[in-house]
Scaffold this motif. Structure first.
Motif, PDB file in Angstrom:
ATOM      1  N   GLU A 107     -38.798  67.225  34.236  1.00 16.43           N
ATOM      2  CA  GLU A 107     -38.084  66.202  33.472  1.00 16.43           C
ATOM      3  C   GLU A 107     -38.740  64.839  33.684  1.00 16.43           C
ATOM      4  O   GLU A 107     -38.219  63.977  34.386  1.00 16.43           O
ATOM      5  CB  GLU A 107     -36.608  66.171  33.876  1.00 16.43           C
ATOM      6  N   ILE A 108     -39.874  64.646  33.045  1.00 20.03           N
ATOM      7  CA  ILE A 108     -40.655  63.421  33.218  1.00 20.03           C
ATOM      8  C   ILE A 108     -40.408  62.420  32.095  1.00 20.03           C
ATOM      9  O   ILE A 108     -40.937  61.318  32.121  1.00 20.03           O
ATOM     10  CB  ILE A 108     -42.156  63.734  33.274  1.00 20.03           C
ATOM     11  N   GLY A 109     -39.630  62.825  31.117  1.00 18.46           N
ATOM     12  CA  GLY A 109     -39.394  61.960  29.976  1.00 18.46           C
ATOM     13  C   GLY A 109     -40.143  62.437  28.740  1.00 18.46           C
ATOM     14  O   GLY A 109     -40.779  63.488  28.732  1.00 18.46           O
ATOM     15  N   ARG A 190     -37.719  66.582  24.554  1.00 16.81           N
ATOM     16  CA  ARG A 190     -37.194  65.216  24.508  1.00 16.81           C
ATOM     17  C   ARG A 190     -37.195  64.563  25.891  1.00 16.81           C
ATOM     18  O   ARG A 190     -37.520  63.378  26.017  1.00 16.81           O
ATOM     19  CB  ARG A 190     -35.765  65.247  23.964  1.00 16.81           C
ATOM     20  N   LYS A 191     -36.852  65.305  26.916  1.00 13.55           N
ATOM     21  CA  LYS A 191     -36.687  64.749  28.247  1.00 13.55           C
ATOM     22  C   LYS A 191     -37.770  65.159  29.235  1.00 13.55           C
ATOM     23  O   LYS A 191     -37.790  64.702  30.374  1.00 13.55           O
ATOM     24  CB  LYS A 191     -35.322  65.159  28.815  1.00 13.55           C
ATOM     25  N   GLY A 192     -38.653  66.044  28.812  1.00 15.57           N
ATOM     26  CA  GLY A 192     -39.687  66.514  29.716  1.00 15.57           C
ATOM     27  C   GLY A 192     -40.507  67.626  29.102  1.00 15.57           C
ATOM     28  O   GLY A 192     -40.522  67.796  27.876  1.00 15.57           O
ATOM     29  N   VAL A 193     -41.177  68.413  29.930  1.00 12.84           N
ATOM     30  CA  VAL A 193     -42.039  69.490  29.437  1.00 12.84           C
ATOM     31  C   VAL A 193     -41.696  70.808  30.119  1.00 12.84           C
ATOM     32  O   VAL A 193     -41.413  70.856  31.317  1.00 12.84           O
ATOM     33  CB  VAL A 193     -43.536  69.167  29.653  1.00 12.84           C
ATOM     34  N   ASP A 231     -34.612  59.706  21.144  1.00 15.25           N
ATOM     35  CA  ASP A 231     -33.966  58.472  20.702  1.00 15.25           C
ATOM     36  C   ASP A 231     -34.547  57.315  21.519  1.00 15.25           C
ATOM     37  O   ASP A 231     -34.240  57.178  22.708  1.00 15.25           O
ATOM     38  CB  ASP A 231     -32.451  58.560  20.920  1.00 15.25           C
ATOM     39  N   PRO A 232     -35.390  56.489  20.908  1.00 14.29           N
ATOM     40  CA  PRO A 232     -36.051  55.410  21.647  1.00 14.29           C
ATOM     41  C   PRO A 232     -35.088  54.389  22.253  1.00 14.29           C
ATOM     42  O   PRO A 232     -35.455  53.660  23.180  1.00 14.29           O
ATOM     43  CB  PRO A 232     -36.942  54.758  20.587  1.00 14.29           C
ATOM     44  N   LYS A 233     -33.846  54.386  21.776  1.00 15.98           N
ATOM     45  CA  LYS A 233     -32.881  53.421  22.296  1.00 15.98           C
ATOM     46  C   LYS A 233     -32.330  53.829  23.662  1.00 15.98           C
ATOM     47  O   LYS A 233     -31.934  52.981  24.456  1.00 15.98           O
ATOM     48  CB  LYS A 233     -31.721  53.270  21.310  1.00 15.98           C
ATOM     49  N   VAL A 234     -32.306  55.129  23.914  1.00 17.23           N
ATOM     50  CA  VAL A 234     -31.678  55.584  25.162  1.00 17.23           C
ATOM     51  C   VAL A 234     -32.599  56.452  26.031  1.00 17.23           C
ATOM     52  O   VAL A 234     -32.355  56.588  27.232  1.00 17.23           O
ATOM     53  CB  VAL A 234     -30.390  56.378  24.870  1.00 17.23           C
ATOM     54  N   ASP A 235     -33.625  57.037  25.444  1.00 19.25           N
ATOM     55  CA  ASP A 235     -34.462  57.983  26.187  1.00 19.25           C
ATOM     56  C   ASP A 235     -35.618  57.310  26.916  1.00 19.25           C
ATOM     57  O   ASP A 235     -36.169  56.300  26.458  1.00 19.25           O
ATOM     58  CB  ASP A 235     -35.014  59.055  25.239  1.00 19.25           C
ATOM     59  N   GLU A 236     -35.977  57.906  28.013  1.00 16.52           N
ATOM     60  CA  GLU A 236     -37.096  57.410  28.825  1.00 16.52           C
ATOM     61  C   GLU A 236     -38.412  57.991  28.308  1.00 16.52           C
ATOM     62  O   GLU A 236     -38.503  59.187  28.031  1.00 16.52           O
ATOM     63  CB  GLU A 236     -36.886  57.812  30.284  1.00 16.52           C
ATOM     64  N   VAL A 237     -39.416  57.120  28.202  1.00 18.52           N
ATOM     65  CA  VAL A 237     -40.749  57.559  27.796  1.00 18.52           C
ATOM     66  C   VAL A 237     -41.562  57.864  29.054  1.00 18.52           C
ATOM     67  O   VAL A 237     -41.585  57.073  30.001  1.00 18.52           O
ATOM     68  CB  VAL A 237     -41.457  56.490  26.947  1.00 18.52           C
TER      69      VAL A 237
END
Length: 308
Positions: A107-109, A190-193, A231-237
């Motif tokens: 879960e790296i983003g 979305r949250k990782g790989v 969602d670029p507003k809430v998710d970590e890149v």
């Protein structure tokens, strides 16, 4: 008379070796028979998605898989070792030949793929080879033999439509004669790989290449976890891009350690007491727990460093 004595001694030694080998094989067979494999659809821990076991393959759940990786293959223990193992249907887990995919989730983003078409993989390989020199110093301090990055066994390829990255490296552990194959698959979410790492030797490369197409699309993220759900507003890149996933920390991974013992260094083959202890543990777990799909619980996955 002298020849007769030598012949007798030779026969005795041969008989002893045969009996010892047969006894060891029985213990190995006992361990193999203690594993319970699954087929069909597997719900991954944490509810991140499902894995559909392809035809001709079988799946070993996380608890049993960790016993294989740590107890039988001699890797370091700890958290986040595996989400399970995937291997060909007719292959045994302790076979000297063949390959096994270790499954994980990191879960790296959200990994941006903007750089996918601009990467010079020849330059990237050179950087990885240079970086491995420093990583080997740390490995050797911790009692592990150095690993040399020989080159690409399969140059990186990114399927932009399906968000799947895969590549393979040829590695050399210490002074071992047979080089290791490390075939990597990354499914972007979305949250990782989602990670699938093939544990094998270079001798198995043709078989892995032949089968790889069957495992590239076996993962389906749950709603809210897919790459398109970002969602670029809430998710970590993520700090990693496509090139970063391929380069990463090349050596410091359980996925690499696993190969050391699996091929040619499973010293426990000659230690019957060890086999008996492991077999009892596996059999005990098998009798205590149902053989249904694993219960969902918080994700315990890794590899924390992005690339193995």
């Amino acid at each position: 008379m002298k020849k007769s004595v030598l012949l007798f001694l030779g026969l005795m030694l041969t008989t002893f070796a045969y009996c010892q080998s047969a006894d060891e094989q029985k213990k190995i067979d006992s361990i193999e028979n203690a594993f319970t494999y699954q087929h069909g659809t597997i719900t991954l821990k944490g509810g991140i998605g499902i894995l559909t076991v392809p035809k001709g393959f079988k799946y070993l759940d996380p608890e049993q898989a960790e016993k294989v990786i740590v107890d039988l293959w001699g890797n370091p223990g700890g958290e986040n070792v595996t989400l399970g193992l995937l291997l060909p249907e007719n292959q045994k887990i302790l076979a000297n030949k063949g390959y096994v995919f270790n499954i994980q989730y990191d879960e790296i983003g959200y990994v941006k793929d903007d750089d996918a078409d601009d990467i010079d993989y020849a330059d990237l390989l050179k950087e990885m080879q240079e970086g491995s020199i420093e990583e080997n110093k740390e490995r050797q301090k911790n009692g592990y033999e150095p690993i040399t990055v020989i080159g690409w066994a399969n140059q990186p390829f990114y399927d932009k439509e399906n968000k799947i990255l895969h590549w393979a490296k040829e590695l050399k552990f210490g002074d071992q004669k047979v080089n290791t194959l490390n075939y990597n698959v990354r499914v972007l979410g979305r949250k990782g790989v989602l990670i699938l790492n093939a544990i094998a030797t270079m001798n198995d490369l043709p078989q892995v290449k032949q089968d790889i197409s069957q495992v590239l699309n076996i993962v389906q993220f749950s709603d809210g976890y897919a790459y398109k759900d970002f969602d670029p507003k809430v998710d970590e890149v993520a700090a990693w891009t496509i090139g970063g996933l391929v380069a990463g920390k090349v050596l410091a991974k359980v996925g690499f350690f696993a190969i050391i013992a699996k091929f040619g260094k499973i010293i426990v083959f000659g230690i019957i007491a060890f086999f008996s202890a492991i077999w009892k543990r596996l059999r005990g777990k098998r009798n205590e727990e149902p053989t249904t799909e694993p219960e969902e619980e918080p994700v315990t996955q890794e590899f924390t460093e992005q690339n193995s």
